[in-house]
Design a protein around this motif. Sequence first.
Motif, short mmCIF file in Angstrom:
data_model
loop_
_atom_site.label_atom_id
_atom_site.label_comp_id
_atom_site.label_asym_id
_atom_site.label_seq_id
_atom_site.Cartn_x
_atom_site.Cartn_y
_atom_site.Cartn_z
N THR A 149 0.99 -1.13 -0.12
CA THR A 149 -0.01 -0.17 -0.01
C THR A 149 1.08 1.32 0.07
O THR A 149 2.00 1.16 0.08
N ARG A 150 0.38 2.47 -0.09
CA ARG A 150 0.95 3.51 -0.05
C ARG A 150 1.70 3.98 1.24
O ARG A 150 2.99 4.11 1.13
N ASP A 151 1.20 3.77 2.24
CA ASP A 151 1.56 3.96 3.67
C ASP A 151 0.85 3.01 4.60
O ASP A 151 -0.20 2.92 4.51
N GLY A 192 4.48 -0.27 3.26
CA GLY A 192 4.20 0.99 2.43
C GLY A 192 5.14 1.41 1.69
O GLY A 192 6.54 1.27 2.01
N GLY A 194 4.97 3.96 -0.84
CA GLY A 194 5.05 5.52 -1.25
C GLY A 194 4.53 5.24 -2.98
O GLY A 194 3.65 4.74 -3.21
N ARG A 195 5.06 6.31 -3.57
CA ARG A 195 4.90 6.56 -5.03
C ARG A 195 5.17 5.25 -5.76
O ARG A 195 4.64 5.17 -6.90
N LEU A 197 3.87 2.42 -5.66
CA LEU A 197 2.90 1.65 -5.60
C LEU A 197 2.20 1.85 -6.83
O LEU A 197 1.86 3.04 -7.48
N HIS A 199 0.19 2.21 -10.13
CA HIS A 199 -1.00 2.83 -10.40
C HIS A 199 -2.17 2.00 -11.01
O HIS A 199 -3.40 2.17 -10.79
N ALA A 203 -3.52 -0.44 -4.04
CA ALA A 203 -3.19 -1.48 -2.68
C ALA A 203 -3.94 -2.73 -2.87
O ALA A 203 -4.78 -2.93 -3.49
#
Length: 258
Positions: A149-151, A192, A194-195, A197, A199, A203
């Motif tokens: 996931t992103r964070d 996590g 971050g960027r 991940l 698109h 997640a």
Amino acid sequence: MTEQAETRRAPGTPCWVSLMVHGLGTTEDFYGALFGWEFAPGPEPFGPYVRALIDGKEVAGIGQLPPDHNLPMAWTTYFATDDADETAETIRGCGGTVAVGPLDAGSAGRVAICSDPVGAVFGIWQAAAHIGTRLTGVHGTPAWNELVTRDTSTVGKFYQSVFGHEPEAVVSADFDYLTLHVAGRPVAAVHGVGRALPHDRGAHWMTYFEVDDTDAAAELAADLGGRVLRPPHETANGRLAVVADPEGAIFTIVRSER
């Protein structure tokens, strides 16, 4: 080390992984050749479904999607629960979504397909006749489950609230990682990235499968019509590679540190 699981998992413990595909037969051929899986039919809560077996022990499931369903191909992690209906209500109350169920899967158990507040899909499983994965630690068996996931801050509390996971963070300025424990034992993680991940995926839960030789398994996956997305490389937890099957379902293969 080989582990045979003959009892119900503690609530919050990953207990099963499954995959829904368009070509059930060709997918069986791929994973059968890659992991040495054999297959047995049922149960069929969502249509045709097979259980993957190693030495007669259930390790994973593969189901057939209806022709008009164009869902992204992905392995789904299932968490054990003693009460699927109560857990589904908790998921809704904590900002998650229950997309399917809870419903009975014949005499096997009760199941629901859900997503967390950042959109990662997972399942919950209330075991009856089918307790979940019965073998670990050998080639072709699930080894680990990790939420990418992103964070970690946005979603770690969700799993803690729903399943009672005890989180343990890695203290690092450049590594955002949360290990989830049940009764003091690590059972899964939140990573996590971050960027980094993707698109096109968002997640997602990643399933890790144990292999005897990461390099050989990655090469074989490509030969069988899959793709190697991240070549074999050493990590603190073993030698990993990220691959995709012929329909695009992404998973990680690992030779764990033993």
